[in-house]
Design a protein around this motif. Structure first.
Motif, PDB file in Angstrom:
ATOM      1  N   PRO A  75       0.793  -1.234   0.000  1.00  0.00           N
ATOM      2  CA  PRO A  75       0.000   0.000   0.000  1.00  0.00           C
ATOM      3  C   PRO A  75       0.825   1.284   0.000  1.00  0.00           C
ATOM      4  O   PRO A  75       0.319   2.339  -0.405  1.00  0.00           O
ATOM      5  N   THR A  76       2.083   1.223   0.433  1.00  0.00           N
ATOM      6  CA  THR A  76       2.933   2.414   0.434  1.00  0.00           C
ATOM      7  C   THR A  76       3.843   2.485  -0.786  1.00  0.00           C
ATOM      8  O   THR A  76       4.740   3.323  -0.832  1.00  0.00           O
ATOM      9  N   GLY A  77       3.627   1.609  -1.761  1.00  0.00           N
ATOM     10  CA  GLY A  77       4.368   1.688  -3.012  1.00  0.00           C
ATOM     11  C   GLY A  77       5.660   0.920  -3.051  1.00  0.00           C
ATOM     12  O   GLY A  77       6.398   1.001  -4.041  1.00  0.00           O
ATOM     13  N   HIS A  78       5.980   0.146  -2.010  1.00  0.00           N
ATOM     14  CA  HIS A  78       7.209  -0.635  -1.997  1.00  0.00           C
ATOM     15  C   HIS A  78       7.009  -1.961  -2.750  1.00  0.00           C
ATOM     16  O   HIS A  78       5.941  -2.553  -2.707  1.00  0.00           O
ATOM     17  N   LEU A 107       1.778   4.620 -16.234  1.00  0.00           N
ATOM     18  CA  LEU A 107       1.510   5.793 -15.413  1.00  0.00           C
ATOM     19  C   LEU A 107       0.123   6.380 -15.633  1.00  0.00           C
ATOM     20  O   LEU A 107      -0.292   7.275 -14.890  1.00  0.00           O
ATOM     21  N   ASN A 108      -0.600   5.917 -16.648  1.00  0.00           N
ATOM     22  CA  ASN A 108      -1.904   6.510 -16.954  1.00  0.00           C
ATOM     23  C   ASN A 108      -3.063   5.535 -16.807  1.00  0.00           C
ATOM     24  O   ASN A 108      -4.160   5.806 -17.293  1.00  0.00           O
ATOM     25  N   LYS A 109      -2.817   4.379 -16.172  1.00  0.00           N
ATOM     26  CA  LYS A 109      -3.894   3.410 -15.993  1.00  0.00           C
ATOM     27  C   LYS A 109      -4.676   3.713 -14.722  1.00  0.00           C
ATOM     28  O   LYS A 109      -4.373   4.653 -13.994  1.00  0.00           O
ATOM     29  N   GLY A 110      -5.657   2.898 -14.439  1.00  0.00           N
ATOM     30  CA  GLY A 110      -6.467   3.107 -13.252  1.00  0.00           C
ATOM     31  C   GLY A 110      -5.730   2.779 -11.970  1.00  0.00           C
ATOM     32  O   GLY A 110      -4.545   2.433 -11.966  1.00  0.00           O
ATOM     33  N   CYS A 111      -6.435   2.874 -10.878  1.00  0.00           N
ATOM     34  CA  CYS A 111      -5.835   2.701  -9.559  1.00  0.00           C
ATOM     35  C   CYS A 111      -5.433   1.251  -9.314  1.00  0.00           C
ATOM     36  O   CYS A 111      -6.052   0.314  -9.813  1.00  0.00           O
ATOM     37  N   TYR A 112      -4.397   1.074  -8.512  1.00  0.00           N
ATOM     38  CA  TYR A 112      -3.932  -0.219  -8.036  1.00  0.00           C
ATOM     39  C   TYR A 112      -3.191   0.033  -6.736  1.00  0.00           C
ATOM     40  O   TYR A 112      -2.856   1.188  -6.404  1.00  0.00           O
ATOM     41  N   ARG A 113      -2.929  -1.004  -5.996  1.00  0.00           N
ATOM     42  CA  ARG A 113      -2.272  -0.846  -4.707  1.00  0.00           C
ATOM     43  C   ARG A 113      -0.891  -0.237  -4.886  1.00  0.00           C
ATOM     44  O   ARG A 113      -0.081  -0.735  -5.658  1.00  0.00           O
ATOM     45  N   GLY A 114      -0.594   0.846  -4.172  1.00  0.00           N
ATOM     46  CA  GLY A 114       0.693   1.524  -4.260  1.00  0.00           C
ATOM     47  C   GLY A 114       0.746   2.610  -5.309  1.00  0.00           C
ATOM     48  O   GLY A 114       1.761   3.304  -5.432  1.00  0.00           O
ATOM     49  N   GLN A 115      -0.339   2.789  -6.081  1.00  0.00           N
ATOM     50  CA  GLN A 115      -0.332   3.744  -7.186  1.00  0.00           C
ATOM     51  C   GLN A 115      -0.125   5.180  -6.720  1.00  0.00           C
ATOM     52  O   GLN A 115       0.507   5.989  -7.407  1.00  0.00           O
ATOM     53  N   GLU A 116      -0.629   5.534  -5.544  1.00  0.00           N
ATOM     54  CA  GLU A 116      -0.500   6.903  -5.062  1.00  0.00           C
ATOM     55  C   GLU A 116       0.968   7.273  -4.865  1.00  0.00           C
ATOM     56  O   GLU A 116       1.411   8.364  -5.248  1.00  0.00           O
ATOM     57  N   ALA A 166       2.704   7.744  -8.310  1.00  0.00           N
ATOM     58  CA  ALA A 166       2.365   9.015  -8.938  1.00  0.00           C
ATOM     59  C   ALA A 166       3.002  10.200  -8.212  1.00  0.00           C
ATOM     60  O   ALA A 166       3.545  11.114  -8.851  1.00  0.00           O
ATOM     61  N   LYS A 167       2.968  10.205  -6.892  1.00  0.00           N
ATOM     62  CA  LYS A 167       3.500  11.339  -6.139  1.00  0.00           C
ATOM     63  C   LYS A 167       5.003  11.490  -6.334  1.00  0.00           C
ATOM     64  O   LYS A 167       5.508  12.590  -6.554  1.00  0.00           O
ATOM     65  N   VAL A 168       5.739  10.371  -6.238  1.00  0.00           N
ATOM     66  CA  VAL A 168       7.187  10.459  -6.388  1.00  0.00           C
ATOM     67  C   VAL A 168       7.550  10.878  -7.807  1.00  0.00           C
ATOM     68  O   VAL A 168       8.438  11.710  -8.019  1.00  0.00           O
TER      69      VAL A 168
END
Length: 386
Positions: free
Chosen positions: A93-96, A258-267, A270-272
């Motif tokens: 969930p944190t993108g790792h 980078l332009n697909k829908g949401c998935y776990r860690g996506q936030e 995108a932010k980084v």
């Protein structure tokens, strides 16, 4: 037939002359067949194969297989045509990074090629995420084995890929380019071009392949790893850890859309990418080989730090993830270091009690990330009286 391989797996190709077995996560296949440097040249020229039969193979069947894996992983998969290859990442969930998966669909089943140690955990996680969707997850490791190479076609080196649903199971590595929706941080690409593929063959055919392979037609994992490192190609089992985010290894270029829908860690992705910078970055190190010592995975990378009294000291800035002797470049290594380390400074690797000088070849630059152009409002000053 059991799903997985025996704990003490041993490939039939280890029985070839001069074979020396690999250890650790690659136990069960050959590290080399007597001369890793010669094997590298033959592998790079497309004249040899590599035994990867210790790897695992999972399958996802059912009409929802593509849309389902698309919804939980980093790559856009819903329109993946039969026979096309890609790769995707499962993030926490944190993108790792949790799993890196090589993906191939044959129109009936989605094939996942992974490290053997990752298969049980990945399969268990996928089973938990099925919910009411029309998918079935199968471990095919005991039925199919993986063979790697760089020839134009597996047939050129005597490999006949399996095709249980009419489409040959050949995964072609997309690393030589940037996939749609991806982004490359590296300002250049290594030469020569990386043409790696992995073909699935019936595991029962390995003994026949061992008997029919031409002299010098098989290379060990040391050769394959040297070419992989020179190509800057990350391998999650070696180059990632519990803190890794895809940006640090330049993995947005082939494993993230980078332009697909949401998935776990996506936030986090995108932010980084849009607003921040990855805290670490992947570099290729050219090592001083005068001591005849090759660093190992986990060895510390240090940089010089200036002290207040004008002296300097060595300070840890990262770790070695993979290393090899390349047939042209000599001793090289991939390392993950702090983003703040300047790109032009000499680094030092601590290995076997020695300090080995190393020059950087930048893969992920310190400026990576922060690609969004955010409009900045002008400061409001004191308005003069009217």
């Amino acid at each position: 037939m059991t799903d997985t391989l025996p704990v003490a797996y041993r490939s039939p190709l280890i029985d070839l002359d001069a074979a020396v077995e690999a250890d650790g996560i690659d136990a069960g296949v050959a590290a080399h067949y007597g001369n890793p440097v010669v094997e590298q040249r033959r592998l790079a020229s497309g004249a040899a194969i590599v035994d990867l039969s210790h790897h695992a193979v999972l399958g996802i069947s059912g009409p929802d297989r593509l849309s389902w894996l698309n919804s939980v992983s980093s790559q856009a998969l819903t329109a993946l045509p039969p026979g096309e290859s890609t790769e995707t990442l499962l993030l926490d969930p944190t993108g790792h990074l949790e799993y890196a998966i090589r993906v191939l669909d044959d129109g009936v089943e989605l094939w996942l090629l992974v490290e053997a140690a990752e298969a049980p955990g990945l399969k268990a996680w996928l089973e938990k995420m099925r919910f009411m969707l029309r998918v079935e997850i199968t471990d095919h490791t005991a039925e199919f084995a993986t063979i790697g190479g760089m020839a134009a076609s597996p047939a050129d080196v005597g490999v006949e890929p399996a095709a249980p649903n009419g489409v040959p199971l050949i995964w072609r590595d997309p690393w030589a380019g940037v996939t749609g929706g991806g982004h490359q941080y590296a300002e250049s690409r290594p030469e020569p071009e990386w043409t790696w593929w992995e073909a699935l063959v019936p595991r029962a055919a390995l003994a026949e392949l061992a008997a029919s392979v031409a002299p010098g037609g098989v290379a060990g994992l040391i050769a394959a790893e040297a070419l992989r490192i020179a190509a800057w190609r990350p391998r999650a089992a070696m180059d990632a850890d519990a803190k890794t985010i895809p940006h640090e290894l330049d993995w947005l270029r082939t494993a993230v859309h980078l332009n697909k829908g949401c998935y776990r860690g996506q936030e986090t992705v995108a932010k980084v990418h849009n607003l921040g910078h990855p805290p670490r970055r992947l570099v290729l190190l050219h090592l001083d080989g005068s001591e005849g010592v090759l660093p190992a995975h986990g060895d510390e990378v240090q940089g010089l730090r200036a002290l207040a009294d004008g002296q300097t000291e060595h300070r840890g800035v990262g770790t070695i993830t993979s290393s090899a002797i390349h047939h042209e470049l000599g001793p090289i290594a991939l390392a993950v270091i702090k983003r703040s380390v300047p790109a032009d400074v000499t680094l030092y690797v601590q290995a076997q009690g020695l300090s080995i000088a190393a020059s950087q070849e930048v893969i992920v630059p310190p400026s990576a990330g922060s690609v969004a152009e955010i409009p900045r409002l002008p400061r409001l000053g004191i308005r003069p009286p009217r």
